[in-house]
Enzyme design. Structure first.
Site, PDB file in Angstrom:
ATOM      1  N   CYS A   1       0.824  -1.225   0.000  1.00  0.00           N
ATOM      2  CA  CYS A   1       0.000   0.000   0.000  1.00  0.00           C
ATOM      3  C   CYS A   1       0.850   1.263   0.000  1.00  0.00           C
ATOM      4  CB  CYS A   1      -0.831   0.084   1.274  1.00  0.00           C
ATOM      5  SG  CYS A   1      -2.102  -1.112   1.457  1.00  0.00           S
TER       6      CYS A   1
ATOM      7  N   VAL B   1       0.541   4.373  -2.463  1.00  0.00           N
ATOM      8  CA  VAL B   1      -0.093   5.630  -2.051  1.00  0.00           C
ATOM      9  C   VAL B   1       0.784   6.818  -2.450  1.00  0.00           C
ATOM     10  CG1 VAL B   1      -0.723   7.023  -0.038  1.00  0.00           C
ATOM     11  CG2 VAL B   1      -1.493   4.667  -0.206  1.00  0.00           C
TER      12      VAL B   1
HETATM   13  S1  SF4 Z   1      -0.681  -2.478   4.822  1.00  0.00           S
HETATM   14 FE1  SF4 Z   1      -1.459  -2.837   2.732  1.00  0.00          FE
HETATM   15  S2  SF4 Z   1       0.146  -4.050   1.719  1.00  0.00           S
HETATM   16 FE2  SF4 Z   1       0.550  -4.121   3.910  1.00  0.00          FE
HETATM   17  S3  SF4 Z   1      -0.434  -6.035   4.572  1.00  0.00           S
HETATM   18 FE3  SF4 Z   1      -1.901  -4.365   4.914  1.00  0.00          FE
HETATM   19  S4  SF4 Z   1      -3.163  -4.297   3.034  1.00  0.00           S
HETATM   20 FE4  SF4 Z   1      -1.318  -5.501   2.574  1.00  0.00          FE
END
Ligand code: SF4
Length: 512
Positions: free
Chosen positions: A153, A157
């Site tokens: 993520c 982002v």
């Molecule tokens: S923060 Fe985002 S990438 Fe990391 S485990 Fe959670 S959903 Fe998956």
């Protein structure tokens, strides 16, 4: 205290000892400010009602226990299916610990993956330096043949550009220019692990195929898809294709990586599709996927390259295996060998032997879209009735395909498809419209405890039972394993329901 060097207790019995029970009770009363037991019980009862179910199903702003993982987990699994490949996840370290532990707990094998360990400064200024240093470290420390890069993520982002970052890292000498570093953007806040799988496999193919001219051959490519049973299933698939004499490349094969022997040697990389075979796979006549929803983008890309394409829904049982084999015959011109015809007959025989017990049982199924479709189809073939079919990562086209499947047989008459719903929704469904059995992953055990619906573990992840993934579910031989697993649970329940001597033991039977 009850624990001592002379009497070491496992955590289960240890925490049931009076000292711990007392301590836990005092903690509850002193720190947790609990509601009264009467109020808790009243809420619990209310949560089983139709009224609560309607509120629960109307829920929009919250997901509780989704039956899916995030995209990069699928990408890490995908990378494990290529020879000598190290997964490199650009983003935060904790996410990668989650993928590793999830895969290791399911397969009971080490699952290697590294991260670029982005922290606050990278979140503000971008993660280029992390990529440059990370690739250099990964290359020199772990000696891979290929590094497959995906994203968490955090990197998505802030908009880090993998293509540019990998190019810059190569210019700065992190890895040699010609070293293979395929990549896939895998934003975890959309889609699920099946999309991450799709994106990573496509990323690997693009790396080897882009800019290449196809020299058509009669060979075919077969993509297994994201599969917690890959160890058993891929080996069975290879055995079947070998028996048929099909000239093929299994594109992405993690069966050896997640099943290394204990013989004193640690194998960080083991098996997987050879990189030269991945490169040559552009020349194939066709690309076939065992799981439609795991490979939509990859198949589109293969079609762009001139391949015929076909895909299935996690083929389980007789008719789905027939369909898969006939399609492969059509694409390759081979015939189905007598040995497979014999195996088919044996599976049909087994289903007929057990028909009286399989017929009319009602099921709830949850998991990935292809798994849910394939399982519902198999159960209907056995005279079972899929009632609740739930995929948190199901799409509208999947829901339409499920409806068409229900409509194809009287056993689908009560079938309902629950697209995008989670396991807390499923709890409401099981209380208000109960079924005989629940099929899914280990996460279903909380539903089993709450609702009393016996759980059959057939989907990823299976943490709390061992070695299921070593045995195939696909093909006619896999069908035998599948029906045995379902029947064992049916017979266990029958025994449990009829074991009071002199009262309910009319069917407590030694001969079935
Ligand atoms: S923060 Fe985002 S990438 Fe990391 S485990 Fe959670 S959903 Fe998956």
């Amino acid at each position: 205290m009850p624990q001592s060097a002379d009497r070491v207790l496992d955590h289960g019995p240890l925490f049931r000892e009076p000292e711990y029970q007392d301590l836990l009770e005092r903690k509850r009363e002193g720190f947790e400010c609990p509601a009264s037991a009467v109020d808790v019980e009243a809420q619990n009862e209310y949560s089983k009602s139709w009224e609560y179910r309607e509120k629960n199903l109307a829920r929009e702003a919250l997901v509780i226990n989704p039956a899916k993982a995030c995209q990069p987990l699928g990408a890490v699994f995908a990378a494990a299916g290529f020879e000598g490949t190290l997964s490199f996840v650009h983003g935060s370290q904790g996410c990668v610990a989650y993928y590793r532990s999830h895969l290791a707990r399911h397969f009971k094998e080490p699952a290697s993956a590294v991260s670029s360990s982005m922290t606050e400064d990278a979140a503000v200024f971008g993660g280029l330096n992390n990529m440059v240093d990370g690739l250099a470290n990964a290359y020199s420390l772990y000696d891979p043949k290929m590094i497959a890069v995906s994203t968490t993520c955090m990197a998505e982002v802030i908009g880090d550009d993998l293509n540019a970052f990998i190019g810059t890292s190569k210019q700065k000498g992190s890895v040699p220019q010609e070293f293979d570093v395929p990549f896939a953007h895998t934003p975890a806040f959309v889609g699920s692990h099946v999309d991450g799988y799709d994106n990573m496999v496509k990323g690997v193919l693009e790396h080897f195929w882009n800019g290449k001219e196809r020299q058509p051959t009669a060979k075919i490519n077969v993509i297994p898809g994201f599969d917690g049973f890959c160890v058993g299933n891929n080996r069975e698939l290879k055995r079947i294709l070998n028996l048929m004499g099909v000239d093929c490349t299994l594109l992405q094969d993690a069966s050896d990586q997640f099943d290394t022997p204990s013989d004193g040697e640690f194998r960080m990389y083991y098996g997987g599709t050879k990189l030269e075979d991945v490169a040559a796979a552009i020349n194939a006549k066709a690309t076939v996927s065992m799981q439609t929803y795991c490979t939509r983008r990859t198949l589109d890309y293969a079609a762009e390259k001139g391949h015929e394409t076909a895909s299935f829904h996690y083929p389980l049982g007789v008719s789905a295996t027939d369909e898969m084999l006939l399609k492969i015959c059509e694409l390759t011109g081979v015939m189905i060998p007598d040995e497979l015809t014999l195996e088919r007959g044996r599976l049909v025989d087994a289903l007929a032997d057990s028909q009286a017990y399989l017929h009319g049982k009602r099921y709830a199924i949850f998991g990935d879209p292809d798994f849910v479709y394939g399982t519902a189809r198999f159960l209907m073939e056995c005279g079972g009735e899929p009632v609740h079919c739930l995929a948190t990562n199901g799409t509208k086209p999947w829901a339409a395909e499920m409806e068409a499947l229900f409509a194809s047989s009287p056993f689908g008459a009560d079938g309902k498809v629950w697209q995008g719903k989670d396991l807390w929704h499923l709890r409401s469904l099981l209380f208000t419209e109960p079924v005989d059995f629940l099929i899914g992953s280990s996460y279903g055990k909380y539903l089993e405890r709450d609702t009393g619906t016996p759980l059959i573990r057939l989907a990823f992840p299976i943490f709390d039972r061992h070695h299921h993934h070593r045995f195939p579910l696909w093909g006619y031989q896999g069908g035998l394993r599948l029906v045995t697993t379902v029947l064992d649970k049916i017979f266990d329940k029958l025994d449990a329901d009829s074991n009071v001597a002199g009262k309910t033991d009319i069917s407590f039977d030694l001969t079935r």
